[in-house]
Design an enzyme around this catalytic site. Structure first.
Site, PDB file in Angstrom:
ATOM      1  N   GLU A 124       6.853 -46.252 -10.841  1.00 23.41           N
ATOM      2  CA  GLU A 124       7.692 -46.391 -12.033  1.00 23.41           C
ATOM      3  C   GLU A 124       8.770 -45.313 -12.106  1.00 23.41           C
ATOM      4  OE1 GLU A 124       4.095 -43.938 -13.440  1.00 23.41           O
ATOM      5  OE2 GLU A 124       4.592 -45.416 -11.909  1.00 23.41           O
TER       6      GLU A 124
ATOM      7  N   ASP B  61      11.408 -41.401 -15.211  1.00 26.58           N
ATOM      8  CA  ASP B  61      10.055 -41.937 -15.163  1.00 26.58           C
ATOM      9  C   ASP B  61       9.822 -42.763 -16.423  1.00 26.58           C
ATOM     10  OD1 ASP B  61       7.341 -41.490 -13.586  1.00 26.58           O
ATOM     11  OD2 ASP B  61       6.863 -41.491 -15.724  1.00 26.58           O
TER      12      ASP B  61
END
Length: 456
Positions: A363, A319
């Site tokens: 993301e 992430d």
């Protein structure tokens, strides 16, 4: 000539040939292991000779092409001295190139020449024209306006006379491939360059047309290829049986060339429009790496393989740290650019052909590492973390660093416990949560008491 061979042994001659820039040349053993390559491999794919030797060509093949390539070595190469096929071969930077291969087997070795057709293949797709056409919803029958290359027709008939008639009638408008037996036809259909339509005789030795059609209809890669039967059987029961197996039409012998051409044109037009809707379904459109669907499909295959072989499968969940802050500070266009750079870093840092980097969503990214234990996965995770940090993408709003960083969760299966595979994704996500909770820009390994590891 006798004097030449008297002063030059076979090894010297071979070495001189392989030192020339003659396209892709290599020698494989009959199971696909590299024994010798020429300098063109490094120029085309980025691998040195040392990196390729004693590795297997199947491991570099695109996941969607591996079954067909494995079939070549398991079945066809053992029974054929000469054959050709196409697939996608992974470069060192993680991209794939389309290659036409020609194999010439002698004893237990295959002498192989490869031609890079990537530019031709990608140019032929004409994606921009297709997308413009689809966006405007201007579906019409002007197929040549959209399709920059001729479509491919496979004619399968054990009669050389019949195949010659078909080839002569169709070659002006289509690319025509001829096969005189079922095994070869199935191999062509399962290759990376399958036909757009099949003209299939019913009565053939070894494998008849009905059985070929049945196998094509069962195959994930081949079930959508339209099949038209060529037959002298005119009973309604024969026609009905073929249609229930998945054929789309019948053409009876003796042939009427105008009718054949009209039927082929109509069926290929429909096939073309169907194919345009399937372009890049396994690729994330923004980052151009694998998408969630591709990751899920690959993971199913790798879990089965790991269970069968008793090997370890590892997963990384990544992430981008405080990506919302990044978007707020720099805007969504820069955010998209950041995602692309991170995706490229992931795919180029993963070295092995079987490793897969995918965009999980937003993301978040995921990596699949077959045959990799916890220590190996941890090392890969650290390499990825460093590679992304070394991109030095400014991130002035991050509480962690002044550049873009990632947090990574790592989990590995237990080969002694088949049930461990069922929870891999959940455990990877839990490890990622721990890495973020304990400060970000770090790795967390999953076990009963999750441990977060700060940057080295």
């Amino acid at each position: 000539m006798e004097e030449f061979f008297a002063t030059n042994n076979q090894q010297q001659i071979l070495n001189r040939i392989f030192s020339l820039n003659l396209g892709l040349l290599c020698i494989l053993d009959i199971d696909g292991w590299f024994k010798k390559v020429n300098i063109s491999w490094e120029k085309t794919f980025g691998y040195t000779t040392a990196e390729l030797l004693d590795t297997n060509i199947i491991d570099y093949t695109h996941p969607d092409d591996r079954d067909a390539t494995a079939f070549v070595f398991a079945k066809l190469l053992h029974t054929s001295h000469r054959l050709t096929f196409s697939n996608r071969f992974r470069s060192k930077d993680g991209s794939y190139r389309y290659i036409d291969w020609e194999f010439n087997r002698h004893d237990n070795y295959a002498y192989v020449a490869g031609t890079d057709i990537t530019h031709t293949k990608l140019s032929a797709v004409g994606l921009n024209e297709v997308r413009k056409h689809l966006d405007k919803n201007q579906f019409h029958n002007d197929l040549e306006h959209l399709c920059p290359t001729r479509q491919k027709i496979l004619v399968v008939d054990d009669s050389p006379l019949n195949t010659k008639i078909m080839e002569t009638a169709l070659i002006e408008d289509y690319e025509v491939v001829i096969s005189h037996n079922g095994i070869e036809a199935l191999a062509i259909c399962n290759s990376n360059d399958p036909p757009d339509l099949i003209l299939l005789d019913i009565v053939m030795p070894e494998i008849d047309g009905y059985e070929i059609c049945r196998r094509l209809n069962r195959g994930t890669k081949t079930k959508d290829i339209p099949v038209i039967f060529l037959t002298s059987l005119t009973e309604s029961t024969d026609i009905e049986f073929g249609l229930t197996l998945g054929a789309i039409d019948y053409i009876t012998k003796p042939f009427s060339i105008p009718i054949i051409k009209a039927k082929i044109k109509n069926h290929l037009a429909l096939k073309y429009y169907q194919d345009t809707l399937k372009i890049n379904t396994d690729v994330d459109q923004l980052t151009q790496i694998a998408n969630r669907r591709r990751f899920d499909d690959t993971m199913i295959r790798e879990v089965k393989k790991a269970k069968r072989s008793g090997t370890i499968l590892s997963i990384l969940m990544l992430d981008i740290d405080h990506f919302k802050f990044y978007n707020d500070a720099y805007g969504h266009l820069e955010g998209d650019s950041c995602l692309k750079k991170v995706a490229t870093a992931l795919s180029t840092t993963l070295k092995r052909p079987q490793d897969l980097a995918a965009r999980w969503g937003g993301e978040e990214f995921a990596c699949l590492l077959p045959n990799t234990n916890t220590n190996g996965a941890q090392n890969v995770a650290e390499s990825l973390r460093e590679a992304i940090q070394n991109l030095s993408i400014p991130h002035k709003s991050s509480p962690v660093s002044n550049v873009v960083t990632v947090s990574i969760g790592v989990v590995s299966s237990n080969p002694m416990d088949e049930n461990s595979f069922d929870n891999l994704l959940r455990h990877a996500d839990e490890a990622l949560y721990q890495a973020k909770k304990t400060g970000r820009n770090r790795i967390a390994l999953w076990h009963q008491e999750i441990e977060a590891i700060e940057p080295y």
